[in-house]
Design an enzyme around this catalytic site. Structure first.
Site, PDB file in Angstrom:
ATOM      1  N   GLU A  18      -3.179  -0.531  -0.600  1.00 39.25           N
ATOM      2  CA  GLU A  18      -1.826   0.301  -0.148  1.00 39.25           C
ATOM      3  C   GLU A  18      -2.312   1.018   1.142  1.00 39.25           C
ATOM      4  OE1 GLU A  18      -0.483   2.995  -3.532  1.00 39.25           O
ATOM      5  OE2 GLU A  18      -0.630   4.743  -2.213  1.00 39.25           O
ATOM      6  N   ARG A 124       8.980   8.957  -8.327  1.00 37.09           N
ATOM      7  CA  ARG A 124       9.878  10.048  -8.421  1.00 37.09           C
ATOM      8  C   ARG A 124       9.466  10.927  -7.049  1.00 37.09           C
ATOM      9  NH1 ARG A 124       8.303  15.893 -11.533  1.00 37.09           N
ATOM     10  NH2 ARG A 124       6.870  15.527  -9.742  1.00 37.09           N
ATOM     11  N   TYR A 183      -0.751   7.624 -15.066  1.00 35.24           N
ATOM     12  CA  TYR A 183      -1.968   8.679 -14.829  1.00 35.24           C
ATOM     13  C   TYR A 183      -2.892   8.668 -15.932  1.00 35.24           C
ATOM     14  CZ  TYR A 183       1.712   9.651 -11.561  1.00 35.24           C
ATOM     15  OH  TYR A 183       2.423   9.554 -10.488  1.00 35.24           O
TER      16      TYR A 183
END
Ligand code: FAD
Length: 322
Positions: A18, A124, A183
């Site tokens: 990433e 989100r 998470y």
């Protein structure tokens, strides 16, 4: 190729990388050179994070305030396009609820589809400067589960079908493969891990194809989390996320920013290294290598690395593990 297809067809676990889009002023060449060291490992795809434009209010001579956009980063779509063009590999842009209406999200999806990108990670996003908590954009999405649902609905909508000449018998075309975040030490807003997993399941039920976890520094946290997810009926792949600690400052910064724990053994080793930056870097890299090897020995399908634009430590880990 979709990440879900890669996950189901690959025999060997692979590294997932990433990157964060560059700040304004960094050139395309500089960006592409910064990720060149990863290409030695033939990554199957590169994830590109998404960041909201922020605004500031500038006082005018008459005392009034003018809203001014502060755009700091190049867009994820532009970065993905540059990477695909240069390296001919898949990219996985992140798509966030924050800052966009549902119409604007649809427009982003159209742009991605135009570029031939059929993978996204739906999130989100966090609150922006000056906001205490995440505030959804009017006409936008409140939770990532709503975003996933919105994406799936959009592709089943009459206008999408018409423009794509999709036969009515096809009840819900799934052009996009959707990843979502999770998470292992619970999201900082969730009251407890059980509630957070119930909310994670909403994303899966809305149509997510796989999960990537937040970084963690103790693999037992990940193994426990996967067990709880499976017990809760979540069956899709859960890719562990890792980040090598590289500076002493991160010992306080990472728990503060990401609401996670760093094991005492690691913080003690870093404390003992005192001001020796090279030694701290070595300790962080070695710890992450140990985590990665252990995850691979437990049969994970892939390991996701939060590279944060740094390649030396990640390359060293990849060399030892893949
Ligand atoms: P959600 O799944 O919406 O969850 C947010 C909170 O709301 C959680 O506490 C959850 O328990 C709760 N919740 C969810 N649904 C409901 C519901 N229906 N009712 C009540 N409560 C609910 N941020 C960026 O800005 N850009 C990025 O590119 C980016 N990439 C990331 C990649 C990964 C792999 C991960 C793990 C995180 C990433 N983030 C990124 C950070 C992420 O946006 C933040 O952690 C954010 O605070 C939460 O995002 P989410 O998608 O997990 O939210």
């Amino acid at each position: 190729m979709k990440v879900s297809e890669i996950l189901s067809s690959t025999r060997h676990p692979y590294p997932s990388l990433e990157i964060v889009p560059p700040l304004r002023g960094i050139t395309k060449t500089e960006l592409l050179e910064s990720i060149a060291p990863f290409m030695e490992f033939s990554p199957k795809y590169i994830n590109v994070t998404s960041h909201r434009d922020e605004y500031e209010f500038v006082q005018q001579e008459d005392g009034s305030f003018k809203k001014r956009m502060v755009r700091n980063r190049i867009s994820e779509t532009t970065v993905c396009s540059a990477i695909m063009d240069r390296y001919q590999i898949e990219t996985v842009p992140h798509l966030i609820c924050g800052g966009s209406t549902s119409d604007e999200i649809e427009s982003k999806l159209d742009n991605l589809e135009f570029l031939g990108i059929n993978n996204i990670v739906a999130l989100r996003g966090d609150s922006i400067t000056g906001e205490k908590r995440f505030t959804p954009t009017p006409g936008g999405y409140r939770y990532a589960s709503e975003l996933v649902e919105g994406i799936r609905k959009y592709q089943g909508s009459a206008s999408y079908r018409r423009s794509h000449k999709i036969d009515n018998s096809d009840d819900n075309p799934r052009y996009f493969c959707i990843g979502v975040g999770a998470y292992p030490e619970k999201h900082f807003e969730a009251a407890n891990i059980e509630t957070d997993i119930i909310n994670l399941k909403k994303k899966v039920d809305a149509g997510a194809d796989y999960i990537i976890t937040q970084m963690f520094f103790d693999n037992n946290v990940y193994y426990d989390f996967v067990k709880k997810c499976r017990e809760a009926g979540i069956t899709i792949p859960i890719i562990p996320g890792l980040k090598p600690l590289s500076t002493a400052r991160q010992v306080s910064l990472l728990p503060e920013s990401f609401s996670l724990n760093i094991p005492f053994e690691l913080t003690e080793a870093i404390r003992k290294a005192a001001d020796n930056k090279a030694e701290i870097y070595r300790i962080g890299t070695e710890w992450c290598t140990m985590q990665c090897k252990d995850l691979l020995s437990h049969g994970v399908p892939a390991v996701h690395f939060y590279t944060m634009g740094k390649s030396d430590n990640i390359v060293s880990i990849l060399k030892q593990c893949f």
